[in-house]
Scaffold this active site. Structure first.
Site, PDB file in Angstrom:
ATOM      1  CB  SER A 184     -12.806   1.630   0.209  1.00  0.00           C
ATOM      2  OG  SER A 184     -11.792   1.676  -0.770  1.00  0.00           O
ATOM      3  CG  ASP A 194      -5.669  -6.517   2.296  1.00  0.00           C
ATOM      4  OD1 ASP A 194      -6.721  -6.693   1.648  1.00  0.00           O
ATOM      5  OD2 ASP A 194      -4.938  -5.529   2.135  1.00  0.00           O
ATOM      6  CB  SER A 209      -0.884   0.042   1.252  1.00  0.00           C
ATOM      7  OG  SER A 209      -1.903  -0.898   1.158  1.00  0.00           O
TER       8      SER A 209
HETATM    9  C1  S3P Z   1      -5.681  -1.040  -0.054  1.00  0.00           C
HETATM   10  C2  S3P Z   1      -6.918  -0.958   0.510  1.00  0.00           C
HETATM   11  C3  S3P Z   1      -7.770  -2.145   0.719  1.00  0.00           C
HETATM   12  C4  S3P Z   1      -6.978  -3.424   0.629  1.00  0.00           C
HETATM   13  C5  S3P Z   1      -6.036  -3.456  -0.531  1.00  0.00           C
HETATM   14  C6  S3P Z   1      -5.062  -2.307  -0.455  1.00  0.00           C
HETATM   15  C7  S3P Z   1      -4.941   0.204  -0.254  1.00  0.00           C
HETATM   16  O1  S3P Z   1      -8.757  -2.158  -0.271  1.00  0.00           O
HETATM   17  O2  S3P Z   1      -7.838  -4.533   0.563  1.00  0.00           O
HETATM   18  O3  S3P Z   1      -5.314  -4.661  -0.555  1.00  0.00           O
HETATM   19  O4  S3P Z   1      -3.718   0.161  -0.520  1.00  0.00           O
HETATM   20  O5  S3P Z   1      -5.546   1.269  -0.123  1.00  0.00           O
HETATM   21  P1  S3P Z   1     -10.132  -1.332  -0.116  1.00  0.00           P
HETATM   22  O6  S3P Z   1      -9.790   0.114  -0.083  1.00  0.00           O
HETATM   23  O7  S3P Z   1     -10.948  -1.689  -1.317  1.00  0.00           O
HETATM   24  O8  S3P Z   1     -10.716  -1.839   1.171  1.00  0.00           O
END
Ligand code: S3P
Length: 440
Positions: free
Chosen positions: A163, A326, A20
């Protein structure tokens, strides 16, 4: 790939950079003025997709393994791509770049693999259109055709799904908007790496907890430039989760993971493992580039019977689920070993990840002999199950592949994981590092 059971895990590891944070670091460095050197950049295919999209947008990137040099082009310096931008399997690449591209003086198309083209994009299309962006899609799915509007209008937006990708998309659009953009998160504050990195690059992003309202607002206002600044990315705690779960479940394990990211929006996995009775200790080591880091030490328990949850720990729901999003596949596997099992609810988002992860977990857990109830928003597994080796399907999803590799280590007899290579999407070194700490 065939997996044999393991006796325990022992050793000390350092993991590749957080996925991320790496996506965001590359995108923000590309928009900055000046050159950014990034160390311990994620080795994932997902982050490689972000880099190749940025290169197609005219950003010069030199890569030597996990070390990157990015020549920032400034907020107005991206170039029109001559072909669609392929985000591969990466939702983060698509949703974050959409926020950047909505505000450019050119048109661009974002597309991806079959899985990504089936995932919901209205959640970003709607707020971006409110900011004045022009986007066409295939019924709310990619390919996304963005026309580019400059400048965008600032927006005050109350999030409908928890999200971090949506929040980050709006904040990155807000970097190029006239006025003050505000994103309000109800009840759950999702990972805040975008906010921390923007601050690292000199942008005053403000976060305000709304007293009594159980919500949090993030503001960004009239950004004129981002200042390039070197970065070292902490180890990926979501990748570490698979190893932590395996070590917690295998008697006599002793596993230390160093220089791991310990951002409080990501450490729910540690708290959850502890509440489920696992012996996980954390040594905090300050902040690196605005992100808390430290070492995590997991001891397998002397007797499996001791994996017993504290009162209420056998149900995961609400805000904790969003912060564990995750890690839920690995936790469902651990649930089969916990007294009283584990129930996961409020996790309907898992149905729209790289695959329908609820279905994939239910199918694979049942194949191993676990008793599982499926709900629209989650599942429940019965605890203290002796798992049987089985033929397990990753459904092309990296986190399902890794979670069921861990399950296979706990099982009796050999297992086969179909599509194990999908681990590359987030953690290419997974099998090699795992093998280096397994004792059979
Ligand atoms: C992430 C946010 C999450 C996560 C993904 C990475 C990110 O998704 O599941 O693996 O880097 O912002 P969502 O924002 O759809 O929950």
């Amino acid at each position: 790939m065939r997996i044999q059971p393991a006796r325990r895990l022992r050793g000390r590891l350092r993991l590749p950079g957080d996925k991320s944070i790496s996506h965001r670091a590359a995108i923000i460095a590309a928009l900055a003025n000046g050159r950014t050197h990034i160390e311990n950049f994620s080795t994932s295919e997902d982050c490689a997709a972000t880099l190749s999209c940025l290169a197609q947008l005219g950003v010069s990137i030199e890569r030597d393994g996990a070390s990157l040099l990015i020549e920032g082009v400034g907020l107005k310096g991206l170039r029109a791509p001559s072909a669609p931008l392929d985000c591969g399997n990466s939702g983060t690449t698509m949703r974050l770049l959409a926020g950047v591209l909505a505000a450019q003086g050119f048109a661009a198309v974002l597309t991806g693999d079959e899985s990504l083209r089936s995932r919901p994009m209205r959640r970003i299309i709607e707020p971006l259109e409110l900011m004045g962006a022009r986007i066409s899609s295939e019924g709310g799915r990619a390919p996304l055709k963005l026309k580019g509007t400059r400048p965008l209008k600032a927006l005050s937006y109350r999030m409908k799904v928890a999200s971090a990708q949506v929040k980050s998309c709006i904040l990155l659009a807000g970097v190029n908007a006239a006025g003050r953009t505000e994103v309000i998160e109800e009840a759950v504050s999702t990972r805040d790496h975008t906010e921390r990195l923007l601050r690292w690059f000199g942008v005053p992003v403000e976060t305000k907890i709304e007293a009594g309202a159980n919500s949090q607002a993030v503001f960004i206002e009239n950004v004129s430039r981002l200042r390039a600044r070197d970065l070292k990315i902490p180890g990926d705690i979501s990748s570490a989760a698979f190893l932590m779960v395996a070590a917690a479940a295998l008697r006599g394990s002793d596993l230390e993971i160093n220089s791991l990211g310990l951002n409080p929006t990501r450490t729910e996995i540690i708290k959850t493992l502890q509440e489920l009775g696992a012996d996980v200790r954390v040594r905090e080591d300050g902040e690196r580039c605005n992100e808390p880091i430290g070492d995590v030490h997991v001891h397998g328990l002397e007797s499996l019977k001791a994996l017993r949850g504290a009162a209420g720990a056998n149900i995961l729901r609400g805000g904790a689920v969003a912060r564990l999003i995750d890690e839920l596949p690995a936790l469902a596997v651990l649930g089969t070993q916990v007294w009283g099992g584990l129930e996961i609810r409020d996790a309907q988002e898992l149905r729209v990840k790289e695959t329908d992860r609820i279905r994939a977990m239910v199918e694979n857990l049942r194949a191993m002999g676990a008793e599982v109830k499926e709900y629209e928003d989650g599942l429940a597994v019965t605890g203290q199950t002796a798992l049987r080796g089985a033929r397990l399907d990753s459904y092309g999803d990296h986190r399902i592949a890794m979670a069921f590799t861990v399950a296979a280590l706990l099982a009796e007899g050999e297992s086969e994981i179909i599509g194990a290579e999908s681990a590359r999407v987030s953690f290419p070194e997974f099998y090699e590092l795992l093998e280096s700490v397994i004792e059979r």
